[in-house]
Design a protein around this motif. Sequence first.
Motif, PDB file in Angstrom:
ATOM      1  N   ASP A  96       5.922  47.706  25.305  1.00 36.25           N
ATOM      2  CA  ASP A  96       6.214  46.540  23.916  1.00 36.25           C
ATOM      3  C   ASP A  96       7.654  46.444  23.562  1.00 36.25           C
ATOM      4  O   ASP A  96       8.131  45.637  23.151  1.00 36.25           O
ATOM      5  CB  ASP A  96       5.214  46.897  22.847  1.00 36.25           C
ATOM      6  CG  ASP A  96       3.917  46.513  22.968  1.00 36.25           C
ATOM      7  OD1 ASP A  96       3.595  45.919  24.202  1.00 36.25           O
ATOM      8  OD2 ASP A  96       3.134  46.685  22.213  1.00 36.25           O
ATOM      9  N   ASP A  97       8.308  47.898  23.469  1.00 37.03           N
ATOM     10  CA  ASP A  97       9.723  47.814  23.035  1.00 37.03           C
ATOM     11  C   ASP A  97      10.440  47.069  23.861  1.00 37.03           C
ATOM     12  O   ASP A  97      11.247  46.229  23.449  1.00 37.03           O
ATOM     13  CB  ASP A  97       9.936  49.230  23.035  1.00 37.03           C
ATOM     14  CG  ASP A  97       9.520  49.997  21.560  1.00 37.03           C
ATOM     15  OD1 ASP A  97       9.250  49.047  20.721  1.00 37.03           O
ATOM     16  OD2 ASP A  97       9.934  51.364  21.319  1.00 37.03           O
ATOM     17  N   LEU A 100       9.959  43.274  23.679  1.00 35.38           N
ATOM     18  CA  LEU A 100      10.322  42.919  22.063  1.00 35.38           C
ATOM     19  C   LEU A 100      11.895  42.920  22.139  1.00 35.38           C
ATOM     20  O   LEU A 100      12.365  41.915  21.978  1.00 35.38           O
ATOM     21  CB  LEU A 100       9.834  43.378  21.045  1.00 35.38           C
ATOM     22  CG  LEU A 100       8.701  42.928  20.731  1.00 35.38           C
ATOM     23  CD1 LEU A 100       8.096  43.759  19.395  1.00 35.38           C
ATOM     24  CD2 LEU A 100       8.628  41.687  20.111  1.00 35.38           C
ATOM     25  N   SER A 101      12.424  43.857  22.574  1.00 38.93           N
ATOM     26  CA  SER A 101      14.017  43.988  22.502  1.00 38.93           C
ATOM     27  C   SER A 101      14.631  42.965  23.511  1.00 38.93           C
ATOM     28  O   SER A 101      15.628  42.473  23.196  1.00 38.93           O
ATOM     29  CB  SER A 101      14.553  45.505  22.567  1.00 38.93           C
ATOM     30  OG  SER A 101      14.098  45.971  23.897  1.00 38.93           O
ATOM     31  N   SER A 104      14.091  39.524  22.150  1.00 35.94           N
ATOM     32  CA  SER A 104      14.985  39.355  20.800  1.00 35.94           C
ATOM     33  C   SER A 104      16.536  39.356  21.239  1.00 35.94           C
ATOM     34  O   SER A 104      17.311  38.540  20.524  1.00 35.94           O
ATOM     35  CB  SER A 104      14.692  40.583  19.944  1.00 35.94           C
ATOM     36  OG  SER A 104      13.278  40.858  19.394  1.00 35.94           O
ATOM     37  N   LEU A 142       2.952  40.391  23.985  1.00 31.21           N
ATOM     38  CA  LEU A 142       3.767  39.623  23.234  1.00 31.21           C
ATOM     39  C   LEU A 142       2.622  39.131  22.135  1.00 31.21           C
ATOM     40  O   LEU A 142       2.877  39.178  20.870  1.00 31.21           O
ATOM     41  CB  LEU A 142       4.375  38.657  23.616  1.00 31.21           C
ATOM     42  CG  LEU A 142       5.360  37.953  22.761  1.00 31.21           C
ATOM     43  CD1 LEU A 142       6.371  38.898  21.956  1.00 31.21           C
ATOM     44  CD2 LEU A 142       6.177  36.964  23.625  1.00 31.21           C
ATOM     45  N   THR A 145       0.829  41.704  20.051  1.00 31.96           N
ATOM     46  CA  THR A 145       1.719  42.131  18.741  1.00 31.96           C
ATOM     47  C   THR A 145       1.720  41.139  17.590  1.00 31.96           C
ATOM     48  O   THR A 145       1.950  41.543  16.578  1.00 31.96           O
ATOM     49  CB  THR A 145       3.146  42.301  19.307  1.00 31.96           C
ATOM     50  OG1 THR A 145       3.205  43.225  20.364  1.00 31.96           O
ATOM     51  CG2 THR A 145       4.191  43.069  18.369  1.00 31.96           C
ATOM     52  N   ALA A 146       2.024  39.812  18.034  1.00 32.09           N
ATOM     53  CA  ALA A 146       2.148  38.534  17.096  1.00 32.09           C
ATOM     54  C   ALA A 146       0.913  38.636  16.398  1.00 32.09           C
ATOM     55  O   ALA A 146       1.123  38.560  15.217  1.00 32.09           O
ATOM     56  CB  ALA A 146       2.286  37.650  17.796  1.00 32.09           C
TER      57      ALA A 146
ATOM     58  N   LEU B 143       7.814  35.159  19.492  1.00 33.75           N
ATOM     59  CA  LEU B 143       8.830  36.220  19.253  1.00 33.75           C
ATOM     60  C   LEU B 143       8.972  36.740  17.861  1.00 33.75           C
ATOM     61  O   LEU B 143       8.832  37.839  17.443  1.00 33.75           O
ATOM     62  CB  LEU B 143      10.072  35.843  19.979  1.00 33.75           C
ATOM     63  CG  LEU B 143      11.004  37.110  19.839  1.00 33.75           C
ATOM     64  CD1 LEU B 143      10.335  38.291  20.656  1.00 33.75           C
ATOM     65  CD2 LEU B 143      12.332  36.645  20.736  1.00 33.75           C
ATOM     66  N   ALA B 146       6.028  38.251  16.289  1.00 34.53           N
ATOM     67  CA  ALA B 146       5.769  39.621  16.865  1.00 34.53           C
ATOM     68  C   ALA B 146       6.529  40.441  16.285  1.00 34.53           C
ATOM     69  O   ALA B 146       6.487  41.748  15.862  1.00 34.53           O
ATOM     70  CB  ALA B 146       6.024  39.406  18.686  1.00 34.53           C
ATOM     71  N   ARG B 147       8.084  39.946  16.209  1.00 36.02           N
ATOM     72  CA  ARG B 147       8.914  40.928  15.561  1.00 36.02           C
ATOM     73  C   ARG B 147       8.645  41.170  14.124  1.00 36.02           C
ATOM     74  O   ARG B 147       9.116  42.431  13.608  1.00 36.02           O
ATOM     75  CB  ARG B 147      10.548  40.308  15.661  1.00 36.02           C
ATOM     76  CG  ARG B 147      11.305  41.263  16.384  1.00 36.02           C
ATOM     77  CD  ARG B 147      12.795  40.519  16.763  1.00 36.02           C
ATOM     78  NE  ARG B 147      12.749  39.026  16.334  1.00 36.02           N
ATOM     79  CZ  ARG B 147      13.546  38.070  16.700  1.00 36.02           C
ATOM     80  NH1 ARG B 147      14.498  38.574  17.295  1.00 36.02           N
ATOM     81  NH2 ARG B 147      13.347  37.095  16.353  1.00 36.02           N
TER      82      ARG B 147
END
Lengths: 221, 221
Positions: A96-97, A100-101, A104, A142, A145-146, B143, B146-147
């Motif tokens: 996930d990290d 996401l990063s 992002s 993703l 997480t969302a 995104l 998720a963030r």
Amino acid sequence: MSEPTENQQPLRVVVADDQAAVREPLAAMLGLSPDIDVVAAAADGHEVLTAVAARPVDVVLMDLRMPRMDGTEATRRLTEEHPEVAVVVLTTFADDDSILSALSAGARGYLTKNSGRQDIIRAIRAAAAGQSVLDREVQNRLLATARATPSAPKDPLPRDITPREREVLTLIGQGLPNRAIAERLFISEATVKTHINNLFAKAAIRDRADAVRRAIAAGLA
Amino acid sequence: MSEPTENQQPLRVVVADDQAAVREPLAAMLGLSPDIDVVAAAADGHEVLTAVAARPVDVVLMDLRMPRMDGTEATRRLTEEHPEVAVVVLTTFADDDSILSALSAGARGYLTKNSGRQDIIRAIRAAAAGQSVLDREVQNRLLATARATPSAPKDPLPRDITPREREVLTLIGQGLPNRAIAERLFISEATVKTHINNLFAKAAIRDRADAVRRAIAAGLA
DNA sequence: CCCGGACTCCACCCATGGGTCCAGGTGCGA
DNA sequence: TCGCACCTGGACCCATGGGTGGAGTCCGGG
């Protein structure tokens, strides 16, 4: 989203991976496609940046784990300085990290290294056209997480609180003391206190700390 | 992710949209691609399900707003009963709710209707290969959502704060006054104050309200 | 026209919070 | 053994917060 006419010029692609054993075959494989032109290869983030600075580039195929400057940081700088360049991440890691990063940071695609040639080529084309291609697994993560974000979980405040009281609560939630709230709202500190007292009574808030928590929970702060 | 050999058979595609003025040209346009075979058209969710039940299908291009059964529900049922069928959403709406619910229902792509022919075709191919294609805007929204999840965003507290100070901060974050914190930790209120003072100095926390926010942001409360 | 709700403000009181300075005890590693 | 980090505690001070009661304005609806 993209012009009806495509495939005018081959896509200029930079391949970035610190392992030559991955980078070279990858570049060779991509070069076989008539619409893809591998214009440079890079072994770390710095090389990516210099490669992109040296010539026009459409897409960067980026590994994440690289020495000196990792793919995430390189992506961040790249999208800042050259927003027209699309970055597609190609990595073995799909936690996930990382996802996401990297996204992002501006990546427009995220593939894992069990992707096939066609998958990679498709992702490159899509990224160049402004689309975003994700591995199914990546998309699922993703999405999970969302979905985990309680976007609406608004701790229901009593609805008899007035708009002014809501304003005050919002500012409390931002950590402002009464005097600052008073200045912000162009009212006296005494008035702020009044609002706060009414607010506390209506919403069963015990003290300021409690108010901060409620404000955050209610999505005000 | 996909076999080295592709393009064996043309992709069997179902086009679903309630407006014939959209559906027909879309189907015709897609049929021009040699590797795409539009095997059915549907005007609502039920028609999609029956169309898929009647013949093998690789990809469904799905509108969201349809009568009788909307695209999200149709997608949900489709991925349940025919998980081998990939669904690509093609709609004019790109709000967070639509995106999240469609993808949660199992859609493997999400395009807006300003996508060009090549974009759509690429998304269909990608979906058939197990990838997922999103409009850039859609990816950004997903995104952003998720963030927003508190899963990772740990506001980094300075790491020189002691375990005891962390405990105190946690309790502050739960809204407890100093006396209650003292009782909870079996120490005197004076000690609590000492910890708080040290904590505030180390972590640049201004006051109690600020501390509550930091505690929540750090995932302590 | 008056009533009530919302917003504004004041005075007063005292509990709590926040800052400062200091100091004893403990445990651990140099 | 010494130093050091940590936890513990006390004394003191004053700013802020929180509670009460009262009071004025404005405005919309009965």
